[in-house]
Scaffold this motif. Structure first.
Motif, PDB file in Angstrom:
ATOM      1  N   LEU A  15      46.046  44.443  45.598  1.00 33.70           N
ATOM      2  CA  LEU A  15      47.105  44.210  44.622  1.00 33.70           C
ATOM      3  C   LEU A  15      48.024  45.413  44.553  1.00 33.70           C
ATOM      4  CD1 LEU A  15      45.249  42.808  41.461  1.00 33.70           C
ATOM      5  CD2 LEU A  15      46.325  41.521  43.316  1.00 33.70           C
ATOM      6  N   PRO A  16      49.303  45.199  44.225  1.00 32.23           N
ATOM      7  CA  PRO A  16      50.160  46.344  43.936  1.00 32.23           C
ATOM      8  C   PRO A  16      49.774  46.948  42.586  1.00 32.23           C
ATOM      9  CG  PRO A  16      51.348  44.288  43.553  1.00 32.23           C
ATOM     10  CD  PRO A  16      50.024  43.917  44.140  1.00 32.23           C
ATOM     11  N   GLY A  17      49.512  48.236  42.575  1.00 30.50           N
ATOM     12  CA  GLY A  17      49.130  48.907  41.342  1.00 30.50           C
ATOM     13  C   GLY A  17      50.097  50.010  40.992  1.00 30.50           C
ATOM     14  N   PRO A  18      49.925  50.635  39.842  1.00 27.75           N
ATOM     15  CA  PRO A  18      50.861  51.663  39.403  1.00 27.75           C
ATOM     16  C   PRO A  18      50.839  52.919  40.259  1.00 27.75           C
ATOM     17  CG  PRO A  18      49.021  51.470  37.879  1.00 27.75           C
ATOM     18  CD  PRO A  18      48.919  50.319  38.812  1.00 27.75           C
ATOM     19  N   ALA A  19      49.737  53.167  40.980  1.00 27.77           N
ATOM     20  CA  ALA A  19      49.658  54.338  41.857  1.00 27.77           C
ATOM     21  C   ALA A  19      49.612  53.933  43.328  1.00 27.77           C
ATOM     22  CB  ALA A  19      48.424  55.174  41.508  1.00 27.77           C
ATOM     23  N   GLY A  20      49.896  52.664  43.604  1.00 24.29           N
ATOM     24  CA  GLY A  20      49.793  52.143  44.961  1.00 24.29           C
ATOM     25  C   GLY A  20      48.811  50.997  45.014  1.00 24.29           C
ATOM     26  N   ALA A  21      48.268  50.757  46.189  1.00 20.04           N
ATOM     27  CA  ALA A  21      47.373  49.615  46.388  1.00 20.04           C
ATOM     28  C   ALA A  21      46.122  49.711  45.531  1.00 20.04           C
ATOM     29  CB  ALA A  21      46.991  49.520  47.857  1.00 20.04           C
ATOM     30  N   LEU A  22      45.668  48.554  45.030  1.00 20.22           N
ATOM     31  CA  LEU A  22      44.396  48.445  44.333  1.00 20.22           C
ATOM     32  C   LEU A  22      43.495  47.484  45.101  1.00 20.22           C
ATOM     33  CD1 LEU A  22      45.444  48.163  40.558  1.00 20.22           C
ATOM     34  CD2 LEU A  22      44.188  50.051  41.629  1.00 20.22           C
ATOM     35  N   VAL A  72      36.162  39.356  38.730  1.00 21.65           N
ATOM     36  CA  VAL A  72      37.058  40.248  39.464  1.00 21.65           C
ATOM     37  C   VAL A  72      36.539  41.670  39.290  1.00 21.65           C
ATOM     38  CG1 VAL A  72      39.404  41.164  39.662  1.00 21.65           C
ATOM     39  CG2 VAL A  72      39.048  38.739  39.090  1.00 21.65           C
ATOM     40  N   ARG A  73      36.181  42.303  40.391  1.00 18.12           N
ATOM     41  CA  ARG A  73      35.854  43.726  40.398  1.00 18.12           C
ATOM     42  C   ARG A  73      36.966  44.454  41.145  1.00 18.12           C
ATOM     43  NH1 ARG A  73      31.748  44.079  43.978  1.00 18.12           N
ATOM     44  NH2 ARG A  73      32.047  41.883  44.575  1.00 18.12           N
ATOM     45  N   PHE A  74      37.238  45.685  40.762  1.00 22.05           N
ATOM     46  CA  PHE A  74      38.274  46.423  41.485  1.00 22.05           C
ATOM     47  C   PHE A  74      37.949  47.903  41.482  1.00 22.05           C
ATOM     48  CE2 PHE A  74      39.572  46.777  37.118  1.00 22.05           C
ATOM     49  CZ  PHE A  74      40.265  47.983  37.005  1.00 22.05           C
ATOM     50  N   ASN A  75      38.471  48.597  42.474  1.00 20.55           N
ATOM     51  CA  ASN A  75      38.308  50.043  42.540  1.00 20.55           C
ATOM     52  C   ASN A  75      39.446  50.727  41.813  1.00 20.55           C
ATOM     53  OD1 ASN A  75      35.872  50.518  43.902  1.00 20.55           O
ATOM     54  ND2 ASN A  75      36.817  50.220  45.912  1.00 20.55           N
ATOM     55  N   PHE A  76      39.095  51.602  40.869  1.00 20.50           N
ATOM     56  CA  PHE A  76      40.111  52.421  40.234  1.00 20.50           C
ATOM     57  C   PHE A  76      40.815  53.283  41.277  1.00 20.50           C
ATOM     58  CE2 PHE A  76      37.280  52.219  36.301  1.00 20.50           C
ATOM     59  CZ  PHE A  76      38.154  51.415  35.584  1.00 20.50           C
ATOM     60  N   ARG A  77      41.947  53.810  40.905  1.00 23.47           N
ATOM     61  CA  ARG A  77      42.735  54.676  41.792  1.00 23.47           C
ATOM     62  C   ARG A  77      41.869  55.781  42.410  1.00 23.47           C
ATOM     63  NH1 ARG A  77      47.386  56.609  38.237  1.00 23.47           N
ATOM     64  NH2 ARG A  77      47.386  54.384  37.821  1.00 23.47           N
ATOM     65  N   GLY A  78      42.097  56.001  43.708  1.00 19.40           N
ATOM     66  CA  GLY A  78      41.386  57.053  44.419  1.00 19.40           C
ATOM     67  C   GLY A  78      40.009  56.675  44.905  1.00 19.40           C
ATOM     68  N   GLY A  80      37.591  54.018  47.253  1.00 25.74           N
ATOM     69  CA  GLY A  80      37.652  53.024  48.324  1.00 25.74           C
ATOM     70  C   GLY A  80      39.040  52.943  48.926  1.00 25.74           C
ATOM     71  N   HIS A  81      39.595  51.737  48.953  1.00 24.13           N
ATOM     72  CA  HIS A  81      40.924  51.543  49.517  1.00 24.13           C
ATOM     73  C   HIS A  81      42.015  51.519  48.442  1.00 24.13           C
ATOM     74  CE1 HIS A  81      39.331  50.896  53.497  1.00 24.13           C
ATOM     75  NE2 HIS A  81      38.507  49.964  53.047  1.00 24.13           N
ATOM     76  N   SER A  82      41.695  51.953  47.229  1.00 26.17           N
ATOM     77  CA  SER A  82      42.718  52.050  46.179  1.00 26.17           C
ATOM     78  C   SER A  82      43.422  53.393  46.274  1.00 26.17           C
ATOM     79  CB  SER A  82      42.084  51.888  44.791  1.00 26.17           C
ATOM     80  OG  SER A  82      41.627  50.569  44.590  1.00 26.17           O
ATOM     81  N   ALA A  83      44.727  53.360  46.186  1.00 29.55           N
ATOM     82  CA  ALA A  83      45.538  54.572  46.310  1.00 29.55           C
ATOM     83  C   ALA A  83      45.487  55.398  45.030  1.00 29.55           C
ATOM     84  CB  ALA A  83      46.978  54.196  46.632  1.00 29.55           C
ATOM     85  N   GLY A  84      45.924  56.650  45.146  1.00 33.40           N
ATOM     86  CA  GLY A  84      46.055  57.499  43.968  1.00 33.40           C
ATOM     87  C   GLY A  84      44.886  58.464  43.805  1.00 33.40           C
ATOM     88  N   ALA A  98      47.237  46.392  35.411  1.00 34.69           N
ATOM     89  CA  ALA A  98      47.810  45.712  36.583  1.00 34.69           C
ATOM     90  C   ALA A  98      46.933  44.548  37.024  1.00 34.69           C
ATOM     91  CB  ALA A  98      47.986  46.714  37.729  1.00 34.69           C
ATOM     92  N   VAL A  99      45.622  44.735  37.005  1.00 34.50           N
ATOM     93  CA  VAL A  99      44.725  43.658  37.401  1.00 34.50           C
ATOM     94  C   VAL A  99      44.781  42.519  36.390  1.00 34.50           C
ATOM     95  CG1 VAL A  99      42.324  43.054  37.883  1.00 34.50           C
ATOM     96  CG2 VAL A  99      43.219  45.253  38.651  1.00 34.50           C
ATOM     97  N   VAL A 100      44.833  42.848  35.113  1.00 32.60           N
ATOM     98  CA  VAL A 100      44.953  41.814  34.078  1.00 32.60           C
ATOM     99  C   VAL A 100      46.255  41.042  34.235  1.00 32.60           C
ATOM    100  CG1 VAL A 100      45.257  41.433  31.607  1.00 32.60           C
ATOM    101  CG2 VAL A 100      43.440  42.942  32.403  1.00 32.60           C
ATOM    102  N   ALA A 101      47.344  41.732  34.518  1.00 35.10           N
ATOM    103  CA  ALA A 101      48.639  41.051  34.697  1.00 35.10           C
ATOM    104  C   ALA A 101      48.559  40.038  35.828  1.00 35.10           C
ATOM    105  CB  ALA A 101      49.732  42.078  34.975  1.00 35.10           C
ATOM    106  N   TRP A 102      47.878  40.402  36.904  1.00 36.89           N
ATOM    107  CA  TRP A 102      47.716  39.475  38.026  1.00 36.89           C
ATOM    108  C   TRP A 102      46.871  38.276  37.626  1.00 36.89           C
ATOM    109  CZ3 TRP A 102      42.987  39.052  41.100  1.00 36.89           C
ATOM    110  CH2 TRP A 102      43.131  38.197  42.203  1.00 36.89           C
ATOM    111  N   VAL A 103      45.750  38.519  36.960  1.00 39.94           N
ATOM    112  CA  VAL A 103      44.885  37.414  36.533  1.00 39.94           C
ATOM    113  C   VAL A 103      45.637  36.497  35.568  1.00 39.94           C
ATOM    114  CG1 VAL A 103      42.820  36.837  35.203  1.00 39.94           C
ATOM    115  CG2 VAL A 103      42.727  38.637  36.941  1.00 39.94           C
ATOM    116  N   ARG A 104      46.370  37.080  34.635  1.00 33.98           N
ATOM    117  CA  ARG A 104      47.130  36.268  33.682  1.00 33.98           C
ATOM    118  C   ARG A 104      48.162  35.395  34.388  1.00 33.98           C
ATOM    119  NH1 ARG A 104      44.611  36.093  28.750  1.00 33.98           N
ATOM    120  NH2 ARG A 104      44.628  38.075  27.621  1.00 33.98           N
TER     121      ARG A 104
END
Length: 221
Positions: A15-22, A72-78, A80-84, A98-104
């Motif tokens: 997903l596009p996130g505030p610091a890059g990819a999530l 939905v599980r996700f890696n915080f910034r920095g 795995g493959h999440s940027a930042g 950002a993840v909530v916005a996508w789910v909504r």
């Protein structure tokens, strides 16, 4: 902002996130058991090795999925493959937003549940009221001594479960119990005896505790 579609089968995506990819992992229940609920589960502290694949996180997600909930599980910034880079809970809350916005956007008719383990419980609880969570699960919330201030959190007025191990060696159980008792409207508290921070040998008990309480929160199929 352009988002990817919510997958029709369990999958990992970006997903596009505030610091890059999530980096995001979506897992779906069996179609015949599916309920109109999506739960986002937040992982423990990044600087201590927390990731979306943490065993407590995956156990919590599995427990909910067995109730018919999409997870939905996700890696915080920095991670795995999440940027930042790690941002002491501030940027991590932005990641959750950002993840909530996508789910909504993708599942607008679903109830939204937020869950978190340790640091993830701090981030998810901080965002719960703002993000309109319909239920919250906090596993081993680090209410004292880890640098996370639970005091000013605007608490949600929704179904809420706290699960705590009596033998937690990282988060002081007695501090959690005192914090819980002082809340104006304390959530359901499940204390697991002889249970460490990472629930070693107690993951089945964790799964059962979550299911026992969360089952009553489910909307009709």
């Amino acid at each position: 902002m352009t988002y990817p579609d919510f997958p029709a089968a369990s999958a990992t995506l970006t997903l596009p996130g505030p610091a890059g990819a999530l980096e995001v992992a979506v897992d779906l229940p069996r179609a015949e058991e599916a309920r109109p609920v999506t739960a986002i589960v937040c992982h423990p502290l990044s600087t201590d090795g927390g990731t979306l694949n943490n065993k407590v996180v995956t156990t919590a997600a599995r427990a909910l999925r067995e109730l018919g909930v999409a997870t939905v599980r996700f890696n915080f910034r920095g991670v795995g493959h999440s940027a930042g880079e790690f941002d002491h809970g501030v940027g991590e809350l932005d990641d959750l937003r950002a993840v909530v916005a996508w789910v909504r956007q993708q599942r607008p008719h679903d109830a939204l549940w937020l869950a978190g383990f340790s640091f993830g419980s701090y981030v998810s609880l901080r965002g719960a009221k703002e993000l309109g969570a319909d239920a919250v699960i906090s596993i081993a919330p680090p209410v004292e001594g880890r640098g996370w201030d639970f005091g000013p959190i605007d608490l949600p007025e929704v179904p809420w479960l706290v699960v705590m191990g009596d033998a937690d060696e990282i988060v002081d159980p007695q501090a959690v119990y005192a914090w819980h008792a002082a809340l104006p409207d304390p959530p359901v508290l499940v204390r697991l005896p002889e249970t460490s921070h990472f629930f070693h040998g107690k993951l089945i008990e964790l799964r059962e505790a979550i299911q026992h309480v969360a089952r009553d929160w489910l909307p009709s199929a």
